[in-house]
Structures are given as C-alpha cells and as structure tokens.
Write an enzyme that holds these catalytic residues in place. Structure first.
Site, PDB file in Angstrom:
ATOM      1  N   HIS A   1       0.974  -1.195  -0.054  1.00 36.45           N
ATOM      2  CA  HIS A   1      -0.154  -0.088   0.169  1.00 36.45           C
ATOM      3  C   HIS A   1       0.924   1.342  -0.097  1.00 36.45           C
ATOM      4  O   HIS A   1       0.441   2.396   0.395  1.00 36.45           O
ATOM      5  CB  HIS A   1      -0.889  -0.053   1.220  1.00 36.45           C
TER       6      HIS A   1
ATOM      7  N   LYS B   1      17.216  21.816 -10.075  1.00 32.44           N
ATOM      8  CA  LYS B   1      16.745  20.454 -10.438  1.00 32.44           C
ATOM      9  C   LYS B   1      17.572  19.366 -11.137  1.00 32.44           C
ATOM     10  O   LYS B   1      18.538  19.678 -12.042  1.00 32.44           O
ATOM     11  CB  LYS B   1      15.470  21.002 -11.557  1.00 32.44           C
TER      12      LYS B   1
END
Ligand code: ARG
Length: 472
Positions: free
Chosen positions: A170, A297
């Site tokens: 999960h 980034k």
C-alpha cells in the site's frame, strides 16, 4: 470557355498498372492517400523480397516458371533490395504499398517477365508472410533487449544482495527487504515477458504463402518448399484463416502491453527512489535533465517517459483489437491497419528497454538513505510478533495484539521499537526478556527470511546465480 470544355479538363490519372485492367481512370487523390500504405509498410521490404524469392524458387521447382524467368526475377529482386537498402529507390504513393512498389521496380529493371512473379499468389498471402517474418525478427531483437536489462538488474542485485530498504505494501512501510531481492522481482517479470513473446513467436510460425487471395490456388504449388525456405514450421492449414488471421499481431501486442506495464511500474519506482523524499538512488548527468528555470533541479525524464510510453503500447493493442473485431472472412482492407500499431510498439519497446538498461547501469544506490528509511515505521513489528510465537509460544493472533500495543507505546514516545526499555515492554507482556532486542534489528529481520524465494541476503545471492543460469 467553360470548365466542361474538354480542352480544359485535366487528363484523368492513369489507372493502376497492377489492378487497373477494368478501370478507365485512376483514383481520386484522396482515395490514393487513404489507400496507400507505402508510407509505413516500406519497413517490410526485406521480408517482401525474401518471400518473393522463395515463391519464385518454388514456382521454378514446380515447373510453373522457367529456369530463365526465375533467374531473371531472382537477380532482379536482389537489385531492387540493393536499391532500397542504399536509398536510391524512391517509393511512389500511386504504387500503393511495398509489394507493388517492388514489383513495379522489378518490371522497370527486367521487363514484362516481372509480371510472372505474382503467379499463384495474392497480396493477401504475401502481406501475411511479410508481416510474420518481420515480427519474428522483431521479437528476437526485443528478447535480446529484455535480456540485456535482466543482466543489468542481476548485476545490481548481486552488488546489493544485503542492502536493506523498507519493503512496502500500500506504499506504506511493511517489512525490511533487500534491494537485490527487489530488483530480482523485475528480473522475474521480464522472464515471463520473454516467455510470452517466445510463445507468440512459436504460434505465429506457420506459413500463409500459397493461400493466395482466400481460396488457395489451382497451380501445382509446393507449400512445404516455401515453408522450408522461409524457416516456417509448417504451412497454415486453412487458406481463409491464413489471409485474415492477425492473432499473431494481437498476441504480440498483448505480450508487449504486459511488458510495457512492467517497465512503467519500474519507471515509477525509479521516479520515487530519486525523489527528494526518498533519495534511495542517484542518477548521473547521463540520465537526468535540468530545469530551464529551477537551477537546483535534476529530473528523471527518461523514467517518466518510460512510465508514460506504456500508454502507447496498450493503446496500440486496443486499437488493433477494435479494428479487427467484426470483420467477416476473409481479407478486408481494414487489416492494413495492423502494421502501424506493431511498428510503433516495437520502436517504443526498443527505446524504453534501452533507457531502462541505461538507467539501471547508471544508478548509484544510496545504502545509508535506504537503511535510515528502514529504521523508521516499525518495520520489524512482524518480527516481534513472530518472536512471541516462536520463542514464547503465544498464539499468533495474541502475539499480533501484544505487538500492536508495543507499537502504540513506541509511537506515543516517538521512538523506535528497539528504543523501548524492557521494563515498559514487560508491563505489556511479562514474559518478554532482553532476547527481544535481537529480533528488532532490520538486519536480523532480513537474515531470518530464508524461506525459498525470500529476501535473506544468502537467498538473494543464490537467486542471482540461478537467474544468470535461467536468463543469461
Ligand atoms: N497493403 C495491403 C495490406 O497491408 C496489402 C494487401 C492488399 N490486398 C488487397 N486485397 N487489396 O493489407
């Protein structure tokens, strides 16, 4: 002067040389455009020529063509192959498809004898042969590409047989696992992909040539000979089926969709692992891109595109299924729509498999970050419950309950299970001793999972060796 003045009318285009005997004029421009497949089926040229040469040789063997005509056709076909390979042959849309482009060029080279090649066959069996031969090769190539990815995964798995990270269910912390074990899960998936492709390859390998347009042919052909020459296992048994069957393309696209789904899942994991939150792996400059606005980034674009491109492959399968459903026997022109989805899929898979292999070879695992993550989230709670069962003889359900209480206590105090003091633990379960601390480490947790197929480092090392034998 009026438009109807015959002197003003543009001369009607000439009818098609291959089938225009009963036609006075050629097709409208838009008819030609929608009808033509040369824009994509030129990729079948080598297979088309191989199929024609086998057909020609068989016609000669059977006395349907003379030796001299057969020789002229075969040498002419070889010349056409060279012209296509070196780019000197310019394909013409008015010649519709690869079959007629090749035949028309053959006629320019060797004259009217070229017209004898199409004896006892039709474009319907011809295209089925070409497509099967092409796909057979493509499957071989994809299989190699998958194998390369497996090799890269197995190498990283070996290096990280004992590297611990949180195993998730999960997407929630579940139990510690080893990174090698995690990577080998993908090796298994890819192994099944290869099995499905091999199965598709096996079933497609029947020769449609000689089915002609739909009903077979009155000429005394030898289908076993073309079968042998083209490396098929046997001739197809029913001519109607042979010219209208595209199951092989659908099976391929089905196997390809599952493979693309696997690659997409793996891509998603890479995206997660390189993310700021996880930092489980680093990709080098070679496999990341920067942002034009945010200098900090480093984006995993290749993985993101790999994740997205699975959509094309799955779409290709759906598209072809929908195109084929509802078609009566035998051939309909709808079937010409079979090639682009397959070509697109083969190209997409080649690209994604290469990118995946590159990323796996490139990524640097960050064991400290993985271990730190494995140390939070009470990943050894199951080990604690197992300890209560195995060493203190509690029934598992009760052990689960006791462990739940201990986790709650640790949670309230904001500490790991291993940081609870024994006295506090014994208030919840008096039978606990200091032996409990031995089962609370993540290292111990993975080492104990020695069941066959489990995550223990020693099992992973065995699985690495076994995978090399099975797959490489
Ligand atoms: N270009 C066609 C295709 O790909 C070849 C077969 C054409 N057959 C025909 N009866 N028009 O399907």
């Amino acid at each position: 002067m009026s438009a109807s003045d015959p002197a003003n009318a543009t001369p009607p285009p000439k009818s098609n040389a291959a089938w225009g005997g009963r036609f006075d004029r050629g097709p409208a421009e838009i008819m030609e455009t929608i009808n033509a497949s040369i824009g994509f089926d030129h990729r079948l040229y080598a297979e088309d020529i191989a199929g024609s040469k086998a057909h020609c040789r068989m016609l000669v063997e059977q006395g349907i063509l003379t030796q001299a005509d057969g020789f002229a056709i075969e040498t002419g076909l070889d010349r056409v192959a060279v012209e296509i390979a070196d780019g000197s042959l310019v394909f013409k849309t008015e010649r519709e498809d690869i079959h007629m482009n090749i035949e028309a060029r053959l006629a320019e080279l060797i004259g009217p004898v070229a017209g004898r090649l199409h004896t006892a066959r039709s474009r319907n069996d011809q295209v089925a042969v070409d497509f099967k031969l092409w796909l057979r090769n493509a499957i071989k190539q994809i299989d190699r590409d998958i194998q390369r990815l497996q090799a890269a995964l197995i190498d990283q798995a070996e290096a990280h047989a004992a590297t611990i990270l949180p195993g998730l269910t999960h997407l929630q912390a579940a139990q510690p696992v080893t990174f090698g074990h995690h990577l080998l899960a993908y090796v298994e998936m890819l192994g099944r992909d290869r099995g499905r492709l091999a199965d598709c390859r096996k079933r497609l390998n029947e020769n449609p040539l000689g089915s002609a347009a739909l009903a077979g042919t009155p000429y005394p052909i030898d289908r076993d000979l073309t079968t042998k020459l083209l490396g098929f296992d046997r001739p197809t048994a029913n001519s109607l089926d042979a010219v209208s069957d595209r199951d092989f393309a659908l099976e391929f696209l089905g196997a390809a969709s599952i493979l693309a789904m696997h690659l997409s899942r793996f891509a998603e994991e890479i995206v997660l692992w390189v993310s700021d939150r996880y930092q489980f792996i680093k990709l080098s400059d070679a496999f990341t891109t920067g942002s034009s606005i945010m200098p900090q980034k480093r984006n995993p674009d290749a993985a993101e595109l790999m994740r997205a491109k699975s959509g094309r492959v799955i779409g290709a399968q759906m598209g072809l299924l929908i195109a084929l459903k509802g078609l009566p026997l035998a051939y309909s022109k709808d079937m010409q729509e079979d090639k682009e989805p397959v070509f697109l899929t083969v190209d997409t898979l080649a690209l994604c498999l290469a990118a995946a292999t590159g990323m796996v070879q490139d990524f640097q695992v960050q064991p400290d970050a993985m271990l730190a993550a494995a140390q939070t989230g009470f990943l050894t709670a199951t080990d604690l419950a197992d300890h209560l069962v195995m060493d203190l003889d509690l029934p598992f359900r009760e052990a689960h309950h006791v462990t739940g209480k201990l986790v709650r206590l640790a949670e309230e105090r904001g500490v790991a299970l291993s940081a609870l003091d024994l006295a506090s633990m014994q208030k919840i379960e008096p039978r606990l001793t200091s032996a409990v601390f031995d089962v609370l480490t993540v290292e111990g947790s993975v080492q104990r999972r020695k069941s066959y197929g489990g995550t223990a480092p020693e099992r992973v090392r065995e699985a690495v060796a076994a995978s090399r034998k099975r797959f490489l």
